[in-house]
Write an enzyme that holds these catalytic residues in place. Structure first.
Site, PDB file in Angstrom:
ATOM      1  N   TYR A  58       0.807  -1.218   0.000  1.00  0.00           N
ATOM      2  CA  TYR A  58       0.000   0.000   0.000  1.00  0.00           C
ATOM      3  C   TYR A  58       0.840   1.268   0.000  1.00  0.00           C
ATOM      4  O   TYR A  58       0.397   2.314   0.459  1.00  0.00           O
ATOM      5  CB  TYR A  58      -0.914   0.021   1.237  1.00  0.00           C
ATOM      6  CG  TYR A  58      -1.890  -1.125   1.301  1.00  0.00           C
ATOM      7  CD1 TYR A  58      -2.841  -1.318   0.309  1.00  0.00           C
ATOM      8  CD2 TYR A  58      -1.862  -2.013   2.366  1.00  0.00           C
ATOM      9  CE1 TYR A  58      -3.740  -2.367   0.376  1.00  0.00           C
ATOM     10  CE2 TYR A  58      -2.762  -3.065   2.445  1.00  0.00           C
ATOM     11  CZ  TYR A  58      -3.703  -3.234   1.451  1.00  0.00           C
ATOM     12  OH  TYR A  58      -4.585  -4.272   1.515  1.00  0.00           O
ATOM     13  N   CYS A  59       2.020   1.209  -0.549  1.00  0.00           N
ATOM     14  CA  CYS A  59       2.949   2.335  -0.531  1.00  0.00           C
ATOM     15  C   CYS A  59       2.895   3.078  -1.869  1.00  0.00           C
ATOM     16  O   CYS A  59       2.599   2.487  -2.900  1.00  0.00           O
ATOM     17  CB  CYS A  59       4.364   1.796  -0.279  1.00  0.00           C
ATOM     18  SG  CYS A  59       5.649   3.054  -0.240  1.00  0.00           S
ATOM     19  N   GLY A  60       3.221   4.355  -1.838  1.00  0.00           N
ATOM     20  CA  GLY A  60       3.314   5.125  -3.072  1.00  0.00           C
ATOM     21  C   GLY A  60       4.410   4.617  -3.996  1.00  0.00           C
ATOM     22  O   GLY A  60       4.397   4.890  -5.193  1.00  0.00           O
ATOM     23  N   THR A  62       4.974   1.341  -4.455  1.00  0.00           N
ATOM     24  CA  THR A  62       4.654  -0.044  -4.792  1.00  0.00           C
ATOM     25  C   THR A  62       4.817  -0.333  -6.281  1.00  0.00           C
ATOM     26  O   THR A  62       5.164  -1.450  -6.656  1.00  0.00           O
ATOM     27  CB  THR A  62       3.228  -0.399  -4.310  1.00  0.00           C
ATOM     28  OG1 THR A  62       3.178  -0.203  -2.888  1.00  0.00           O
ATOM     29  CG2 THR A  62       2.855  -1.832  -4.623  1.00  0.00           C
TER      30      THR A  62
END
Length: 180
Positions: A58-60, A62
């Site tokens: 769920y990371c920017g 990813t």
């Protein structure tokens, strides 16, 4: 002359890197559990170059999974191992290994090795990250997801790269090509 020697010594200590590290063990002395539950024994990676990346779903950053897979596809036959280490240390990972595995396979067609969800910072950090900090210092500590640690064929840290450095950047690719 004495002042120059003292100055150089201070500079060397200030810019500590892997060349100054006193490794009591190498990366190849470590292991981690794979996302499928088997042990990944890094002795099997001897004489290879390894890019260790702490990942999160769920990371920017990813979308870097795409370039990690591209890097793996391009250089694995030359001796590069891309190792993804899913982590919830920054509260951006799914809740189970099976969810992470499915997410990576379905969305990014990942087939490079992944570990189980693992802590990468603090007292509960996996031994890989404690080893990295001990031998390379603060630049080895992940500040965020998709931090990269490049391990050379001798099992020592060659360089680290921030989350902002894309896997297929010239900076990373040139360094990998140099040490392969």
């Amino acid at each position: 002359m004495k002042q120059i020697i003292i100055g150089l010594t201070i500079l060397m200590l200030f810019f500590k890197n892997s060349a100054l590290a006193n490794y009591d063990k190498t990366f190849f002395d470590l292991e981690i559990e794979s996302i499928n539950g088997e042990i990944i024994d890094f002795k099997n990676y001897e004489n290879k170059v390894i890019l260790v990346v702490n990942t999160a779903s769920y990371c920017g950053f990813t979308k870097q999974y795409t370039e990690l897979q591209e890097l793996w596809d391009k250089y694995k036959s030359n001796g590069l191992i891309v190792l993804g280490i899913p982590s919830n240390s920054f509260n951006q990972e799914k809740s189970s290994n099976s969810e992470v595995k499915n997410f990576c396979e379905i969305n990014f067609d990942i087939n490079f090795p992944l570990s189980t969800i693992t802590e990468v910072k603090g007292k509960k950090a996996h031994e890989i990250f404690k080893w990295a900090e001990k031998n390379y210092g603060k630049p080895a500590i992940p500040k965020w997801n998709f931090h990269k640690i490049l391990i050379n064929k001798e099992g020592k840290i060659e360089e680290t790269f921030s989350s902002f450095t894309k896997p297929m950047s010239k900076k990373i690719v040139n360094k990998i090509e140099e040490i392969l």
